[in-house]
Design a protein around this motif. Structure first.
Motif, mmCIF file in Angstrom:
data_model
loop_
_atom_site.group_PDB
_atom_site.id
_atom_site.type_symbol
_atom_site.label_atom_id
_atom_site.label_comp_id
_atom_site.label_asym_id
_atom_site.label_seq_id
_atom_site.Cartn_x
_atom_site.Cartn_y
_atom_site.Cartn_z
ATOM 1 N N PRO A 255 -2.176 -3.087 41.545
ATOM 2 C CA PRO A 255 -2.087 -3.541 40.156
ATOM 3 C C PRO A 255 -3.315 -3.127 39.337
ATOM 4 O O PRO A 255 -4.395 -2.919 39.878
ATOM 5 C CB PRO A 255 -1.997 -5.061 40.282
ATOM 6 C CG PRO A 255 -2.675 -5.362 41.576
ATOM 7 C CD PRO A 255 -2.376 -4.204 42.486
ATOM 8 N N THR A 256 -3.112 -2.991 38.047
ATOM 9 C CA THR A 256 -4.189 -2.695 37.105
ATOM 10 C C THR A 256 -4.337 -3.881 36.170
ATOM 11 O O THR A 256 -3.342 -4.375 35.634
ATOM 12 C CB THR A 256 -3.874 -1.429 36.291
ATOM 13 O OG1 THR A 256 -3.619 -0.341 37.193
ATOM 14 C CG2 THR A 256 -5.037 -1.067 35.388
ATOM 15 N N THR A 257 -5.579 -4.329 35.966
ATOM 16 C CA THR A 257 -5.827 -5.521 35.158
ATOM 17 C C THR A 257 -6.641 -5.167 33.926
ATOM 18 O O THR A 257 -7.671 -4.497 34.018
ATOM 19 C CB THR A 257 -6.578 -6.593 35.970
ATOM 20 O OG1 THR A 257 -5.805 -6.927 37.127
ATOM 21 C CG2 THR A 257 -6.796 -7.848 35.142
ATOM 22 N N TRP A 258 -6.161 -5.626 32.776
ATOM 23 C CA TRP A 258 -6.868 -5.446 31.508
ATOM 24 C C TRP A 258 -7.185 -6.815 30.914
ATOM 25 O O TRP A 258 -6.366 -7.735 30.981
ATOM 26 C CB TRP A 258 -6.011 -4.656 30.519
ATOM 27 C CG TRP A 258 -5.838 -3.218 30.866
ATOM 28 C CD1 TRP A 258 -4.929 -2.668 31.720
ATOM 29 C CD2 TRP A 258 -6.615 -2.130 30.364
ATOM 30 N NE1 TRP A 258 -5.083 -1.317 31.787
ATOM 31 C CE2 TRP A 258 -6.112 -0.957 30.965
ATOM 32 C CE3 TRP A 258 -7.674 -2.028 29.469
ATOM 33 C CZ2 TRP A 258 -6.633 0.308 30.687
ATOM 34 C CZ3 TRP A 258 -8.191 -0.773 29.195
ATOM 35 C CH2 TRP A 258 -7.685 0.375 29.802
ATOM 36 N N GLN A 259 -8.359 -6.933 30.325
ATOM 37 C CA GLN A 259 -8.751 -8.169 29.642
ATOM 38 C C GLN A 259 -9.094 -7.842 28.192
ATOM 39 O O GLN A 259 -9.913 -6.953 27.926
ATOM 40 C CB GLN A 259 -9.938 -8.828 30.345
ATOM 41 C CG GLN A 259 -9.599 -9.329 31.743
ATOM 42 C CD GLN A 259 -10.766 -10.017 32.429
ATOM 43 O OE1 GLN A 259 -11.919 -9.892 31.996
ATOM 44 N NE2 GLN A 259 -10.485 -10.734 33.508
ATOM 45 N N SER A 260 -8.450 -8.556 27.275
ATOM 46 C CA SER A 260 -8.660 -8.331 25.843
ATOM 47 C C SER A 260 -9.032 -9.642 25.174
ATOM 48 O O SER A 260 -8.490 -10.702 25.512
ATOM 49 C CB SER A 260 -7.384 -7.763 25.201
ATOM 50 O OG SER A 260 -6.983 -6.554 25.821
ATOM 51 N N TYR A 261 -9.968 -9.559 24.229
ATOM 52 C CA TYR A 261 -10.387 -10.734 23.466
ATOM 53 C C TYR A 261 -10.160 -10.479 21.980
ATOM 54 O O TYR A 261 -10.420 -9.382 21.480
ATOM 55 C CB TYR A 261 -11.858 -11.052 23.732
ATOM 56 C CG TYR A 261 -12.078 -11.714 25.084
ATOM 57 C CD1 TYR A 261 -12.039 -13.108 25.208
ATOM 58 C CD2 TYR A 261 -12.290 -10.956 26.223
ATOM 59 C CE1 TYR A 261 -12.218 -13.709 26.442
ATOM 60 C CE2 TYR A 261 -12.467 -11.552 27.467
ATOM 61 C CZ TYR A 261 -12.427 -12.929 27.565
ATOM 62 O OH TYR A 261 -12.602 -13.537 28.794
ATOM 63 N N PHE A 262 -9.688 -11.531 21.296
ATOM 64 C CA PHE A 262 -9.270 -11.403 19.910
ATOM 65 C C PHE A 262 -10.005 -12.401 19.010
ATOM 66 O O PHE A 262 -10.321 -13.516 19.432
ATOM 67 C CB PHE A 262 -7.759 -11.644 19.783
ATOM 68 C CG PHE A 262 -6.919 -10.656 20.547
ATOM 69 C CD1 PHE A 262 -6.363 -9.560 19.911
ATOM 70 C CD2 PHE A 262 -6.683 -10.830 21.910
ATOM 71 C CE1 PHE A 262 -5.578 -8.654 20.618
ATOM 72 C CE2 PHE A 262 -5.901 -9.932 22.617
ATOM 73 C CZ PHE A 262 -5.352 -8.840 21.973
ATOM 74 N N LEU A 263 -10.221 -12.002 17.748
ATOM 75 C CA LEU A 263 -10.780 -12.900 16.747
ATOM 76 C C LEU A 263 -9.713 -13.892 16.296
ATOM 77 O O LEU A 263 -8.533 -13.762 16.644
ATOM 78 C CB LEU A 263 -11.290 -12.095 15.549
ATOM 79 C CG LEU A 263 -12.369 -11.045 15.832
ATOM 80 C CD1 LEU A 263 -12.714 -10.298 14.541
ATOM 81 C CD2 LEU A 263 -13.613 -11.688 16.429
ATOM 82 N N ASP A 264 -10.126 -14.864 15.486
ATOM 83 C CA ASP A 264 -9.195 -15.900 15.022
ATOM 84 C C ASP A 264 -8.008 -15.310 14.269
ATOM 85 O O ASP A 264 -6.900 -15.850 14.310
ATOM 86 C CB ASP A 264 -9.926 -16.898 14.117
ATOM 87 C CG ASP A 264 -10.850 -17.807 14.907
ATOM 88 O OD1 ASP A 264 -10.642 -17.936 16.132
ATOM 89 O OD2 ASP A 264 -11.781 -18.383 14.310
ATOM 90 N N ASP A 265 -8.234 -14.206 13.540
ATOM 91 C CA ASP A 265 -7.161 -13.624 12.726
ATOM 92 C C ASP A 265 -6.332 -12.599 13.489
ATOM 93 O O ASP A 265 -5.497 -11.912 12.900
ATOM 94 C CB ASP A 265 -7.746 -12.986 11.466
ATOM 95 C CG ASP A 265 -8.773 -11.899 11.773
ATOM 96 O OD1 ASP A 265 -8.971 -11.597 12.971
ATOM 97 O OD2 ASP A 265 -9.373 -11.365 10.823
ATOM 98 N N GLY A 266 -6.557 -12.475 14.810
ATOM 99 C CA GLY A 266 -5.755 -11.569 15.621
ATOM 100 C C GLY A 266 -6.347 -10.193 15.813
ATOM 101 O O GLY A 266 -5.815 -9.394 16.594
#
Length: 372
Positions: A255-266
């Motif tokens: 498996p390949t794992t990605w982690q993404s983080y977003f601001l309040d407005d997306g």
């Protein structure tokens, strides 16, 4: 489509976006492609009820809030700039059908090796994939890897054409799946929009997994989970961000794992493949300018009417110019004379240039004579 990196466990492989399709090469769906066998994978994969419920619950106003662009820089562990990553979501039309267009691209150079990925996806308002193009490349010294893929709905099937070139060796694959086997399909393009929606809701449902296609075009699972909130520094500011983890499974590979983080407005603030020294980070805070929000039905309907009216006007203009070829000759002569003389007062020159043509105008009606 969900692909594994072309170059595994290297920063070059991480730089390429891993999944998804470019319109650099056009594919067509032939009857022969429809008749080909599907990969024999034994286990039947389906999307979870939570996944299907999430897709069907997307509101028009939510989609409207996702219509914006993201621009991130790709940096090494030491903070050196390696390239860029951009995502654009907008309303569009495909074959006269209103839809959502997702376009993403990642390009850069790592260790003097150019690499990148381009994805273009057309989705319905409930995130169903209508069509997606993918192009991934790694230009290694002495040998290059180029992966192109196109998928499109055709006669109740999802038809997939894939061409992989490694050096001089070319491998072509053409398969199709019944749309009924791909309920809740998530591709690279749709996953980018899906995660924006999750970020705006600040919640990822538990036990949510979707079907997708791995690099060998087997149906597999893509799982999403919530990473919670944390603070991230960008341009000297501490920002509150919400994290979403995506795990892309494969029949033949790990498996390949990605982690993404977003601001309040997306807006996307960071994106990283777990285990890679390369990170995509927000280099400039997005504009605070607020757009007028319209309901999607109204917006897409107005956009559709606008495009129809635009084409109608263009056709009328083209017809008029065709019926009056003297217009092009007149304008061409005027521009040629203008550029030869180069007058300081263009308006005065235009008035003098077109003055002789006024003698050809029909006389204006004598309103005083008519009133007697």
């Amino acid at each position: 489509m969900e692909d594994a990196p072309l170059v595994d466990d290297t920063s070059v492989g991480a730089m390429a976006m891993t999944e998804g399709p470019d319109q650099g090469q056009e594919f067509t769906s032939s009857p022969e492609a429809l008749a080909l066998e599907k990969p024999d994978q034994g286990e039947k994969f389906t999307s979870s009820p939570e996944a299907l419920a999430f897709m069907s619950s997307v509101e028009p106003a939510e989609l409207q809030r996702c219509v914006f662009s993201d621009s991130l820089g790709t940096v090494s562990e030491g903070g050196r700039n390696l390239g860029d990553f951009e995502v654009v979501v907008e309303f569009a039309r495909r074959v006269e059908q209103p839809c959502v267009l997702v376009h993403a691209q990642s390009h850069g150079t790592i260790d003097d090796i150019p690499c990148g990925t381009t994805v273009t996806a057309y989705l319905t308002s409930d995130l169903e994939v209508l069509e997606e193009d993918f192009h991934e490349y790694v230009k290694l010294k002495g040998s290059s890897v180029d992966n192109r893929c196109h998928m499109v709905q055709c006669n109740g099937e999802m038809v997939i054409n894939k061409v992989t070139r490694v050096g001089e060796e070319v491998t072509k694959t053409c398969i199709s799946y019944p749309i009924s086997d791909l309920g809740g399909l998530v591709t690279e393009g749709s996953s980018l929009l899906l995660m924006r929606l999750m970020a705006l809701r600040k919640k990822v449902p538990e036990h949510i997994f979707f079907v997708s296609l791995d690099q060998q075009l087997h149906i597999v699972h893509t799982m999403f989970s919530e990473l919670g909130f944390k603070q991230l520094e960008a341009r000297g500011e501490l920002l509150n961000v919400f994290g979403v983890e995506r795990i892309v499974h494969s029949v033949e590979d790990g498996p390949t794992t990605w982690q993404s983080y977003f601001l309040d407005d997306g807006h996307l603030a960071s994106r990283v493949q777990v285990g890679s020294p390369v990170t995509m980070r927000l280099l400039q805070l997005p504009s605070k300018t607020e757009k007028a929000v319209l309901a999607l039905e109204e917006d897409m309907e107005m956009h559709s009417k606008f495009l129809d009216r635009k084409e109608e006007i263009k056709a009328n203009h083209a017809l008029y110019l065709q019926q009056h070829p003297e217009i092009r000759a007149l304008v061409s002569d005027f521009l040629q004379s203008l550029l030869l003389r180069k007058p300081d007062d263009v308006v005065q020159f235009a008035g003098e240039y077109f003055l002789p043509f006024t003698s050809r105008r029909p006389p204006e009606p004598n309103t005083e004579a008519q009133s007697i």
